[in-house]
Design a protein around this motif. Structure first.
Motif, PDB file in Angstrom:
ATOM      1  N   ARG A  11       0.860  -1.060  -0.120  1.00  0.00           N
ATOM      2  CA  ARG A  11       0.039   0.030   0.087  1.00  0.00           C
ATOM      3  C   ARG A  11       0.941   1.360   0.006  1.00  0.00           C
ATOM      4  O   ARG A  11       0.681   2.337  -0.595  1.00  0.00           O
TER       5      ARG A  11
ATOM      6  N   ASP B  38      -0.140  -7.836  -2.139  1.00  0.00           N
ATOM      7  CA  ASP B  38      -1.029  -8.520  -1.358  1.00  0.00           C
ATOM      8  C   ASP B  38      -2.518  -8.188  -1.978  1.00  0.00           C
ATOM      9  O   ASP B  38      -2.579  -7.474  -2.893  1.00  0.00           O
TER      10      ASP B  38
ATOM     11  N   SER C 120      -5.417  -7.144  -1.164  1.00  0.00           N
ATOM     12  CA  SER C 120      -6.046  -5.818  -1.037  1.00  0.00           C
ATOM     13  C   SER C 120      -5.421  -4.847  -1.961  1.00  0.00           C
ATOM     14  O   SER C 120      -6.005  -3.974  -2.535  1.00  0.00           O
ATOM     15  N   THR C 121      -4.329  -4.747  -1.796  1.00  0.00           N
ATOM     16  CA  THR C 121      -3.505  -3.945  -2.938  1.00  0.00           C
ATOM     17  C   THR C 121      -3.880  -3.973  -4.406  1.00  0.00           C
ATOM     18  O   THR C 121      -3.823  -3.133  -5.173  1.00  0.00           O
TER      19      THR C 121
ATOM     20  N   ARG D  14      -6.770  -5.381  -5.315  1.00  0.00           N
ATOM     21  CA  ARG D  14      -7.905  -4.837  -5.637  1.00  0.00           C
ATOM     22  C   ARG D  14      -8.087  -3.404  -5.804  1.00  0.00           C
ATOM     23  O   ARG D  14      -8.857  -2.530  -6.537  1.00  0.00           O
ATOM     24  N   ILE D  15      -7.040  -2.537  -5.098  1.00  0.00           N
ATOM     25  CA  ILE D  15      -6.740  -0.991  -5.277  1.00  0.00           C
ATOM     26  C   ILE D  15      -6.450  -0.753  -6.705  1.00  0.00           C
ATOM     27  O   ILE D  15      -6.972   0.029  -7.279  1.00  0.00           O
TER      28      ILE D  15
END
Length: 355
Positions: A81, A146, A148-149, A151-152
């Protein structure tokens, strides 16, 4: 889903090549600086460890053939992130760079070079200061991210923020180490996003495609008119965006430096030169211009053709090139600028097209 690489030997009893690692990400940066094609064959490296002026340094900076900038950030020891946030922060600096700033960056990177001359040598076309840095894209280089990153990054990409991730993995076989790579997103789509987010007033896309036809040594506009096709080739950067076109789409075609020469309806998907037929014969046996014949068996560098039913086409001597008309060196794009809508309205009037 996070991307994982695997490498296997080719034999009757295949074995998996064990994963290894770089001594440091500095080693990868040094390799990229020495051989930029590790990232892309279509980019020209122009800067390294460039100071942004507000407490950060851009790892690498490159130019694409259309004069757009590519900001390249290595993950290093930051969290995923953190590196995404840092790259977006640096992009705000990149967006403000003027031609003189970019030339100065290149002089620091290559003191004996000249950015205009080297660009011409690299891409075979002059560097246009008027469109230099009209757009940019962000590339994050990492061994892993990861979920979540990722997805960003997907989220930003779906909203026309030109950002991508290039994954690298090192493998060791005996004393030899190998480097593999994989893109998180389709580079062609990110290229399109960069065009969509170019500087200037934005508005919703009008549904009309823009096409750049490189008339010259490699291809001939009169042959395209006669036989009904649109073509490009010589590298993935030039052909990726052709995949935007679908059957029944309408494309307005411009020859760089001359103007708009036709509008037509797409009647088929892009096809490699060796697979494209004209009147039941192989296209390369019918056409007289070159069309990258030497790369006919190379999927990346081959010429690609899109069949077109011309609604209106004119010879080069009648090209329409009014002041303020939209222009771009991407082969195909879906512009979201005010100038594109006014360009299409002007062309409809000049070509006698009602709708």
């Amino acid at each position: 889903m996070p991307i994982h690489h695997s490498l296997w030997t080719v034999s009757s009893e295949p074995s998996e090549v064990p994963a290894s690692s770089m001594a440091s990400e500095q080693e990868l940066e040094t390799m990229i600086a020495a051989a930029p094609q590790i990232l892309s064959r279509e980019w020209m490296l122009i800067g390294r460890q460039e100071n942004t002026g507000f407490g950060g340094r851009v790892d690498l900076l490159a130019l694409a053939p259309d004069g757009s900038l590519v900001l390249i950030e290595l993950k290093r020891h930051r969290t995923p992130r953190e590196v995404v946030a840092q790259a977006i922060d640096y992009a705000s600096w990149v967006e403000q760079l003027e031609p003189d700033d970019i030339a100065a960056i290149y002089r620091r990177f290559r003191p004996t070079g000249n950015i205009a001359a080297d660009f011409k040598d690299r891409f075979g076309q002059p560097l246009d200061e008027d469109t230099l840095n009209d757009s940019h894209q962000i590339v994050i280089v990492a061994a892993d991210l990861d979920a979540s990153t990722e997805r960003i990054v997907h989220y930003l990409g779906q909203r026309d923020i030109a950002i991508n991730v290039l994954f690298f993995q090192v493998f060791k076989h005996g004393e030899q180490r190998f480097l593999s790579r994989a893109w998180l997103l389709d580079p062609g789509q990110v290229q399109v996003s960069a065009t969509s987010t170019s500087k200037g007033e934005k508005e919703p896309w009008n549904g009309e495609y823009y096409g750049s036809f490189g008339h010259g040594d490699q291809r001939d506009w009169e042959e395209a008119r006669r036989y009904g096709f649109f073509a490009a080739g010589g590298g993935a950067w030039y052909t990726n965006t052709m995949n935007l076109l679908d059957i029944d789409d309408r494309i307005w075609v411009r020859v760089p430096k001359l103007g708009y020469v036709g509008v037509g309806r797409v009647t088929g998907k892009p096809a490699r030169a060796r697979d494209f037929e004209i009147e039941g014969q192989s296209a390369l046996s019918v056409l007289t211009s070159d069309y990258h014949r030497e790369f006919a068996d190379d999927a990346e560098k081959s010429e690609y053709f899109v069949p077109i039913e011309w609604i209106r086409s004119v010879p080069l001597s009648e090209a329409v090139n009014d002041v303020g008309m939209f222009g771009n060196q991407n082969t195909v794009c879906a512009p979201k600028t005010l100038s594109w809508r006014t360009t299409v309205e002007t062309l409809k009037s000049r070509f006698g097209i009602e709708k």
